[in-house]
Design an enzyme around this catalytic site. Structure first.
Site, PDB file in Angstrom:
ATOM      1  N   HIS A 117     -19.985   6.884 -28.352  1.00 39.61           N
ATOM      2  CA  HIS A 117     -18.966   6.312 -29.057  1.00 39.61           C
ATOM      3  C   HIS A 117     -19.484   6.008 -30.406  1.00 39.61           C
ATOM      4  CE1 HIS A 117     -21.018   2.382 -28.493  1.00 39.61           C
ATOM      5  NE2 HIS A 117     -21.148   2.804 -27.397  1.00 39.61           N
ATOM      6  N   ASP A 118     -18.531   6.172 -31.369  1.00 44.30           N
ATOM      7  CA  ASP A 118     -18.809   5.700 -32.619  1.00 44.30           C
ATOM      8  C   ASP A 118     -19.959   6.515 -33.610  1.00 44.30           C
ATOM      9  OD1 ASP A 118     -16.987   3.289 -32.847  1.00 44.30           O
ATOM     10  OD2 ASP A 118     -18.301   2.850 -31.187  1.00 44.30           O
ATOM     11  N   GLY A 162     -24.637   5.714 -28.519  1.00 44.34           N
ATOM     12  CA  GLY A 162     -23.614   5.145 -29.477  1.00 44.34           C
ATOM     13  C   GLY A 162     -24.168   4.896 -30.864  1.00 44.34           C
TER      14      GLY A 162
END
Length: 274
Positions: A126-127, A144
């Protein structure tokens, strides 16, 4: 969700398409693939059998192979189902069993550039922000909030720690564990990763001129000179007029929050492929 319609020969009748999905008429979708909520598939996108794509914008000409999971929920205990997304730039190839997770509330998006290759079982969490023409070999794990620059090559089974940054045109050898930032144009390998010089082959392939490469070599040796801390070397080097690649190299190091991966104390710094 609804089943893919049999009147479109490019979409297999067993495919499952969410009503909110927006599909270009040239998209091809294989057997038992799932195109989930809030998904946009651009022109000439292909999705292989049993792949899952959701909460994602997929750019023109991307090829998503069998069993890949693109835009699926983050593996983050803080995630509470927020409406986030994944952006996959045009021309990317996502091989079998790759997982590319969407963002969390922290940034709202995982963003990937154009013409990247994600080999089988590689993972982007994520991100993350991944540049263009990046190659992740088999079973690479990017945690992440990482950032990976354009034209970077990451070897098989490499692991990047959360929030690590890898500069453009860097190359990381297979099996490396990377807890610190890797500067642009650098070679790194080992557990824990250490620098082993500059990616001279990559620099020449990208058309970086000989004078800039010479300047990079000089600055690489000076910045990691153990006679003084990196901060002191930076203060001197950034005050001098330098080529654009060197300026980017120094700016990357100056902006590091996690700290910079350094050359091996045992071997010193080499000159890459020479």
């Amino acid at each position: 969700m609804t089943m893919g319609t049999t009147d479109n020969p490019l979409i297999h009748p067993t495919a499952v398409i969410h009503p909110t999905a927006n599909l270009d008429t040239t998209v091809q979708i294989g057997p038992y693939a799932v195109i989930g909520e809030n998904t946009v598939l651009g022109p000439r996108v292909t999705v292989g059998p049993h792949a899952v794509v959701e909460f994602a914008d997929i750019g023109e000409g991307c090829r998503i192979h069998a069993g890949a999971f693109v835009g699926t929920a983050p593996q983050d205990l803080k995630y509470r189902g927020e409406q986030t997304k994944l952006i996959l730039g045009p021309g990317c190839v996502v091989r079998e069993s790759v997982t590319l997770n969407r963002g969390t509330a922290a940034t709202g998006v995982t963003k990937i550039g154009a013409r990247c290759l994600f080999m089988a079982y590689s993972h982007v969490a994520h991100d993350c922000i991944i540049g263009s023409e990046v190659i992740l070999a088999n079973s690479v794990a990017v945690a992440g909030h990482c950032e990976v620059g354009d034209w970077t090559i990451i070897g098989g089974m490499v692991g990047l720690h959360q929030f690590v940054r890898v500069g453009k045109l860097a190359m990381i050898g297979a099996g490396a564990m990377v807890p610190l930032d890797i500067p642009p144009y650098a070679l790194a390998w080992g557990d824990r990763a250490r620098l082993s010089g500059l990616n001279l082959i990559g620099l020449r392939r990208r058309g970086i001129n000989a004078e800039s490469i010479k300047d990079l070599k000089k600055v690489y040796h000076e910045i990691f000179d153990p006679s003084a801390p990196i901060k002191e070397h930076l203060a001197v080097l950034t005050a001098q007029e330098r080529s654009a690649p060197v300026q980017e190299f120094l700016s990357f190091i100056q902006a590091s929050q996690r700290g910079i991966c350094r050359p091996s104390a045992a071997k010193g710094d080499s000159s890459g492929d020479e």
